[in-house]
Write a protein that holds these residues in place. Structure first.
Motif, short mmCIF file in Angstrom:
data_model
loop_
_atom_site.label_atom_id
_atom_site.label_comp_id
_atom_site.label_asym_id
_atom_site.label_seq_id
_atom_site.Cartn_x
_atom_site.Cartn_y
_atom_site.Cartn_z
N HIS A 219 5.88 6.52 -7.89
CA HIS A 219 4.63 7.17 -7.50
C HIS A 219 4.80 8.68 -7.44
O HIS A 219 3.94 9.43 -7.90
CB HIS A 219 4.19 6.63 -6.13
CG HIS A 219 2.87 7.17 -5.68
ND1 HIS A 219 1.66 6.65 -6.12
CD2 HIS A 219 2.54 8.21 -4.85
CE1 HIS A 219 0.67 7.32 -5.56
NE2 HIS A 219 1.18 8.27 -4.80
N LEU B 287 5.03 10.47 1.68
CA LEU B 287 4.42 9.29 1.09
C LEU B 287 4.94 8.10 1.87
O LEU B 287 6.15 7.97 2.10
CB LEU B 287 4.81 9.15 -0.38
CG LEU B 287 4.34 10.26 -1.32
CD1 LEU B 287 4.89 10.03 -2.73
CD2 LEU B 287 2.82 10.34 -1.35
N PHE C 206 2.68 11.51 -9.23
CA PHE C 206 1.78 12.21 -8.32
C PHE C 206 1.95 13.72 -8.41
O PHE C 206 0.97 14.47 -8.33
CB PHE C 206 2.04 11.71 -6.89
CG PHE C 206 1.12 12.26 -5.85
CD1 PHE C 206 -0.20 11.83 -5.78
CD2 PHE C 206 1.56 13.18 -4.93
CE1 PHE C 206 -1.06 12.33 -4.81
CE2 PHE C 206 0.71 13.69 -3.95
CZ PHE C 206 -0.60 13.26 -3.89
N THR D 20 0.85 -1.19 0.00
CA THR D 20 0.00 0.00 0.00
C THR D 20 0.89 1.24 0.00
O THR D 20 1.86 1.30 0.77
CB THR D 20 -0.91 0.04 1.25
OG1 THR D 20 -1.74 -1.13 1.27
CG2 THR D 20 -1.79 1.29 1.25
N LEU D 21 0.57 2.20 -0.85
CA LEU D 21 1.36 3.42 -0.93
C LEU D 21 0.40 4.61 -0.93
O LEU D 21 -0.46 4.72 -1.78
CB LEU D 21 2.21 3.42 -2.21
CG LEU D 21 3.48 4.27 -2.22
CD1 LEU D 21 4.41 3.86 -3.35
CD2 LEU D 21 3.16 5.75 -2.36
N ARG D 22 0.55 5.47 0.08
CA ARG D 22 -0.38 6.60 0.21
C ARG D 22 0.29 7.74 0.98
O ARG D 22 1.37 7.59 1.56
CB ARG D 22 -1.64 6.17 0.96
CG ARG D 22 -1.40 5.68 2.38
CD ARG D 22 -2.68 5.53 3.17
NE ARG D 22 -2.47 4.91 4.47
CZ ARG D 22 -2.03 5.56 5.55
NH1 ARG D 22 -1.73 6.85 5.48
NH2 ARG D 22 -1.90 4.92 6.70
N GLN D 23 -0.39 8.89 0.96
CA GLN D 23 0.08 10.03 1.73
C GLN D 23 -0.20 9.78 3.21
O GLN D 23 -1.21 9.18 3.59
CB GLN D 23 -0.67 11.29 1.26
CG GLN D 23 0.04 12.58 1.50
CD GLN D 23 -0.56 13.72 0.69
OE1 GLN D 23 -1.23 13.51 -0.33
NE2 GLN D 23 -0.34 14.95 1.15
N THR D 24 0.73 10.22 4.05
CA THR D 24 0.60 9.99 5.48
C THR D 24 -0.36 11.00 6.12
O THR D 24 -0.77 11.98 5.50
CB THR D 24 1.97 10.09 6.17
OG1 THR D 24 2.52 11.39 5.92
CG2 THR D 24 2.91 9.02 5.66
N ASN D 25 -0.68 10.75 7.39
CA ASN D 25 -1.53 11.68 8.14
C ASN D 25 -1.13 11.64 9.63
O ASN D 25 -0.19 10.94 10.02
CB ASN D 25 -3.01 11.34 7.96
CG ASN D 25 -3.33 9.92 8.34
OD1 ASN D 25 -2.99 9.46 9.42
ND2 ASN D 25 -3.99 9.19 7.44
N TRP E 125 3.64 0.72 2.79
CA TRP E 125 3.38 -0.36 3.74
C TRP E 125 3.44 -1.71 3.02
O TRP E 125 2.87 -1.86 1.93
CB TRP E 125 2.00 -0.21 4.38
CG TRP E 125 1.90 0.84 5.44
CD1 TRP E 125 1.95 0.66 6.79
CD2 TRP E 125 1.73 2.26 5.25
NE1 TRP E 125 1.82 1.85 7.45
CE2 TRP E 125 1.68 2.87 6.54
CE3 TRP E 125 1.60 3.09 4.13
CZ2 TRP E 125 1.51 4.23 6.72
CZ3 TRP E 125 1.44 4.45 4.31
CH2 TRP E 125 1.40 5.00 5.60
N ASP F 126 -0.37 8.41 11.55
CA ASP F 126 0.82 7.64 11.19
C ASP F 126 2.08 8.11 11.91
O ASP F 126 3.13 7.45 11.82
CB ASP F 126 1.07 7.74 9.68
CG ASP F 126 -0.07 7.20 8.85
OD1 ASP F 126 -0.58 6.12 9.20
OD2 ASP F 126 -0.46 7.87 7.86
#
Length: 364
Positions: A300, A218, A304, A169-174, A221, A177
């Motif tokens: 990515h 980014l 992006f 899984t690859l996404r922007q953190t928040n 996981w 996290d």
């Protein structure tokens, strides 16, 4: 010429900015590395604790004829966190370069350093003037011990379709996290030399992280476990790379080059007076220094941020195996020489030889 060499203060801001504007880097494209609108705001990003000094001519009060910053950052050294100085922003007004000002600046610096204290610094490979002067070993100057070559890559953004493995899984953190990010950053940092110590809670508004927030990363996981991070930082509010002019013929070629860049991706060259469009990457860490995980993060990122920035800037020491990953992309490469600077012997002898070296180009 008589000078007063003293700590800089807020009232020196305009004079320092004026000095920076008057010392461009010449070439086919004349560039100026600026710190508008507030030099001291940028100084607090480069160093946690800036230590900025200026030379003021006694017959021209308010003018700054030279400036340097030797502030401290908290870095991982031999598996422990230490405060290390970073020497940078040495600028001397061309009007004063033929005198003794450089030696006077270094005499002042000698007084500032504690016994046995050493500093990091970097010099652009193309900056032969600096390499032949401050790095020359002249009497009265500290010794600049060569400590690796840094490869800074401007990776051109472009639209691309990247397919991730099913378990990734690859996404922007928040905000949620942050604890997991801190664990990864400090685990990886402890294994490297010169990696910045991270207290991720400071991204909520600390001067050292100006313009950054919990979402400026980014994350990657693998089977639900954080294994990689790539930070991104738009620093236009604190520093800019401005194009002042082009060599003869380059002005005409600029339009052709920009058309090519729009089709294939590349750094568009602005009209004289404009600034380059790029985003700075930082905190590039992957578990076990796995190049495939770094490739997934960069794949990515270049897609992006396409359409918002022309390029992404990242850096590695040339002998870092991860440096081979940016070489796979269309890029412009900039080389810098890294030195450890000391009046009191070779600092390289103090470093564990089995730890890879890390450079944080966002703070150079």
């Amino acid at each position: 010429m008589s000078y007063q060499i003293r700590p800089a203060c807020a009232a020196d801001n305009e004079a320092i900015l004026s000095l920076l504007q008057g010392t461009p880097q010449q070439g086919a494209v004349t560039l100026n590395f600026e710190r508008q609108p507030d030099y001291f705001r940028g100084a607090k990003v480069t160093c946690e604790q800036p230590d900025v000094w200026v030379a003021e001519p006694r017959d021209a009060r308010g003018k700054v004829s030279a400036v340097y910053n030797v502030g401290w950052r908290s870095l991982w050294i031999n598996g422990e966190v230490r405060r290390v100085r970073y020497a940078h922003d040495l600028r001397i007004d061309p009007e004063y370069r033929n005198g003794m000002i450089l030696h006077r600046l270094f005499r002042q610096l000698r007084k500032q350093l504690a016994e046995g204290e050493w500093m990091q610094t970097t010099v652009l490979h193309d900056n032969q003037a600096s390499l032949s002067t401050v790095a020359s070993g002249r009497a009265g100057l500290p010794v600049y011990y060569p400590a690796g070559t840094i490869e800074t890559s401007m990776l051109y953004t472009r639209a691309r379709k990247a397919r991730l493995p099913a378990d990734i899984t690859l996404r922007q953190t928040n905000e949620v996290d942050l604890p997991e990010m801190a664990t990864l950053l400090n685990r990886q940092g402890r294994q490297k030399q010169f990696f910045p110590y991270w207290d991720v809670q400071r991204v909520r508004g600390d001067d050292y992280f100006y313009g950054m927030g919990p979402g400026n990363f980014l994350g990657l996981w693998v089977k639900g476990e954080l294994k990689g991070l790539l930070g991104f930082w738009d620093q236009k509010a604190i520093k800019q790379t401005r194009v002042l002019g082009y060599a003869k013929g380059m002005g005409l070629m600029r339009h052709l080059y920009n058309s090519h860049s729009m089709l294939r991706g590349g750094m568009r060259l602005p009209a004289p007076g404009g600034v380059l469009s790029y985003l700075t990457l930082h905190s590039l860490v992957v578990e076990n220094d796995d190049p495939e995980l770094l490739r997934l993060l960069l794949d990515h990122a270049v897609s992006f941020f396409h359409g918002r920035f022309d390029a992404l800037v990242c850096g590695f020491f040339a002998n870092d195996p991860l440096a081979k990953v940016p070489a796979r992309y269309r890029r412009r490469l900039l080389l810098s020489e890294h030195f450890l600077v000391s009046f009191d012997g070779d600092p390289r002898e103090q470093l564990d030889s089995d730890r890879p070296w890390y450079v944080e180009v966002a703070r150079l």
